[in-house]
Design an enzyme around this catalytic site. Structure first.
Site, PDB file in Angstrom:
ATOM      1  N   GLU A 202       0.791  -1.244   0.000  1.00 29.85           N
ATOM      2  CA  GLU A 202       0.000   0.000   0.000  1.00 29.85           C
ATOM      3  C   GLU A 202       0.819   1.286   0.000  1.00 29.85           C
ATOM      4  O   GLU A 202       0.902   1.983   1.019  1.00 29.85           O
ATOM      5  CB  GLU A 202      -0.923   0.029   1.220  1.00 29.85           C
ATOM      6  CG  GLU A 202      -1.921  -1.089   1.278  1.00 29.85           C
ATOM      7  CD  GLU A 202      -2.896  -0.955   2.458  1.00 29.85           C
ATOM      8  OE1 GLU A 202      -2.684  -0.071   3.301  1.00 29.85           O
ATOM      9  OE2 GLU A 202      -3.846  -1.742   2.515  1.00 29.85           O
ATOM     10  N   GLU A 389      -5.482  -8.473   1.238  1.00 37.83           N
ATOM     11  CA  GLU A 389      -5.918  -8.109   2.595  1.00 37.83           C
ATOM     12  C   GLU A 389      -7.397  -7.787   2.567  1.00 37.83           C
ATOM     13  O   GLU A 389      -7.877  -7.074   1.683  1.00 37.83           O
ATOM     14  CB  GLU A 389      -5.194  -6.862   3.134  1.00 37.83           C
ATOM     15  CG  GLU A 389      -3.803  -7.110   3.640  1.00 37.83           C
ATOM     16  CD  GLU A 389      -3.163  -5.870   4.273  1.00 37.83           C
ATOM     17  OE1 GLU A 389      -3.893  -4.970   4.737  1.00 37.83           O
ATOM     18  OE2 GLU A 389      -1.924  -5.818   4.281  1.00 37.83           O
TER      19      GLU A 389
HETATM   20  C1  FCB Z   1      -4.032  -2.124   5.993  1.00 35.28           C
HETATM   21  C2  FCB Z   1      -2.559  -2.341   6.308  1.00 35.28           C
HETATM   22  C3  FCB Z   1      -2.324  -3.360   7.397  1.00 35.28           C
HETATM   23  C4  FCB Z   1      -3.327  -3.228   8.517  1.00 35.28           C
HETATM   24  C5  FCB Z   1      -4.738  -3.173   7.976  1.00 35.28           C
HETATM   25  C6  FCB Z   1      -5.813  -3.090   9.042  1.00 35.28           C
HETATM   26  O1  FCB Z   1      -4.216  -0.930   5.324  1.00 35.28           O
HETATM   27  O2  FCB Z   1      -1.883  -2.778   5.157  1.00 35.28           O
HETATM   28  O3  FCB Z   1      -1.002  -3.242   7.849  1.00 35.28           O
HETATM   29  O4  FCB Z   1      -3.032  -2.132   9.285  1.00 35.28           O
HETATM   30  O5  FCB Z   1      -4.862  -2.072   7.113  1.00 35.28           O
END
Ligand code: FCB
Length: 477
Positions: A202, A389
């Site tokens: 990210e 994620e």
């Molecule tokens: C994402 C991050 C990860 C974690 C989640 C909840 O944006 O990549 O490290 O903090 O959020």
């Protein structure tokens, strides 16, 4: 409204998303029944995994030769982290990695995505290599392989050596050399055992929140710094991928982007345009230069300023043909016009709209994941998507040895449904990784917000599988 209807209500066309009618999430039922799908519906090649990061889990911040990271430094500045917490110990993954990998196995996941702490390997950022650091990740990788879990490595998940941050970090063009060196070290070291690599976690989060909004390390508030970090991290993303290609035979190379489904608050032209500008920053800014499309300056003219940072060849240097793109999705964003310079758009928070949100104010909106997968699948240059994620924080309570986190289970069911719908419509999405296997240190929120499938008592470091972990165990079993 049931799950079949939301598709109808939103039009679900994928294209022209920003014109879709704005629907309150409270109109929707999130209670998708697991009976509606089974694991086999996703196909036998579909990758089921969990994702975590070094700084958020490892602890052992100054043990066995590790250098200081920007987050070690930042978390010590008073007022930066809720309740003054830090990740000196975190989930103590450094000592408990074997137990945690056994838990991942018990939940029937086949992939563990984790990141490498740059200052654990190169305590001074460049130069001397810390052998104990190298050894640690060998142990993690070997443990994964021994229990039949594929290790997927993220090279950078936000913990930069503080010595490099002090020289400007991502705002210094030298980061290209620094990051290339780090990539070379880790890919040569682990490339014979690990085939799945992601370059960066990210870009938008650590560049935007770190160099412009000041709420992440290094805590700067400067549009100039933000601009530099955008361009230099974009160059690094592609350059590092080229190094992986060179060093690792048969590598499956990806990178990850944070995404959010954006809709205008209503159909007024000025709000639709505001949503489009926000989309340019939040969804398009980093993927498009890497596909050879340049920065989305057509929609957001302020991005033309990035050209001032270009050196000859940069346009090409930003491009890489990734094997997969990691989509990270948590919530929807509703936008409206504002006078704020630059983006001239602002978010209308979930609380202002009275819709269901998590403890971090992210609106729970599973359909958004469907829309994002459709949106990214329309880019010609993207071959393969993996949800690297997805997850949520709910106020977990450990009572009599159980954590009944039904809200998290509902979240996963509804988001998996959205993935499956996209897949059935031909989107090339081939994996889903849960954030996160265990509770951990959630950046500026500290330990307050929990995302794990496994609960951690941060006083005793004892682990307890939550109902959501049990749900995955049954679903994937
Ligand atoms: C994402 C991050 C990860 C974690 C989640 C909840 O944006 O990549 O490290 O903090 O959020």
């Amino acid at each position: 409204m049931n799950r079949r209807n939301w598709i109808k209500r939103t039009g679900a066309a994928g294209a022209g998303l920003l014109l879709a009618k704005y629907i309150k999430a409270s109109d929707l039922t999130l209670a998708f029944d697991a009976k509606d799908f089974v694991k086999a519906d996703f196909g036998s090649d579909f990758k089921w995994g969990v994702a975590a990061s070094s700084y958020q889990t490892e602890g052992a911040w100054n043990i066995d030769g590790k250098g200081e990271s920007n987050w070690d430094f930042f978390s010590r500045i008073p007022g930066k982290i809720e309740r003054g917490e830090n990740a000196d110990v975190a989930a103590d993954f450094y000592h408990k990695y074997a137990e945690d990998i056994d838990l991942i196995k018990e939940m029937n996941f086949k992939v563990f995505r984790f990141s490498i702490s740059w200052p654990r390997i190169l305590p001074n950022g460049t130069g001397e290599i810390n052998l104990k650091g190298l050894e640690f990740y060998h142990k993690v990788i070997d443990k994964c392989i021994s229990v039949g879990i594929e290790p997927w490595i993220t090279i950078y998940h936000w913990d930069m050596p503080q010595v490099l941050e002090a020289q400007g970090g991502w705002t210094n063009r030298k980061v290209l050399d620094w990051f290339s060196e780090f990539t070379n070290v880790v890919t040569k070291e682990y490339g014979s055992k690990v085939k799945n690599w992601m370059v960066i976690n990210e870009q938008l989060s650590y560049t935007g929140l770190g160099y412009m909004q000041g709420i992440f390390a290094p805590g700067k508030k400067s549009i100039k710094a933000f601009m530099k970090s955008i361009h230099y991290s974009t160059l690094c993303n592609a350059e590092s991928a080229r190094i992986i290609r060179k060093n690792v035979i048969d590598a499956n190379i990806g990178t990850t982007f944070v995404t959010t489904h954006i809709e205008p608050i209503d159909q007024q032209k000025k709000n639709i345009e505001a949503a489009n500008r926000m989309d340019a920053i939040m969804n398009r800014l980093f993927i498009e230069p890497c596909l050879g499309l340049g920065y989305p300056e057509d929609t957001l003219p302020i991005l033309k300023k990035l050209k001032k940072l270009y050196e000859p060849g940069d346009e090409q240097r930003m491009v890489f043909d990734f094997d997969f793109i990691g989509i990270q999705y948590y919530f929807r964003t509703v936008a409206k016009h504002s006078m704020m310079p630059g983006m001239r758009a602002k978010e209308v928070k979930a609380s202002e709209r009275g819709v269901p949100a998590n403890e971090m104010e992210g609106e729970i909106y599973p359909e958004g994941l469907y829309h994002i997968l459709k949106k990214f699948s329309q880019y010609k240059g993207i071959r393969n998507l993996i949800v690297t994620e997805n997850g949520t924080c709910v106020p977990d309570k450990l009572e009599n040895g159980r954590v009944h986190d039904q809200g998290r289970i509902d979240y996963f069911k509804s988001h998996l449904e959205a993935v499956l719908k996209a897949k059935k419509e031909g989107v090339n999405v081939n994996g889903y990784f849960v954030w996160s296997p265990t509770d951990n240190f959630e950046w500026n929120k500290g330990y307050r917000t929990r995302f794990g499938l496994v609960y951690i008592d941060f006083k005793t470091l004892e682990r307890t599988m939550k109902d959501s972990g049990l749900w995955f165990k049954a679903f994937l079993g």
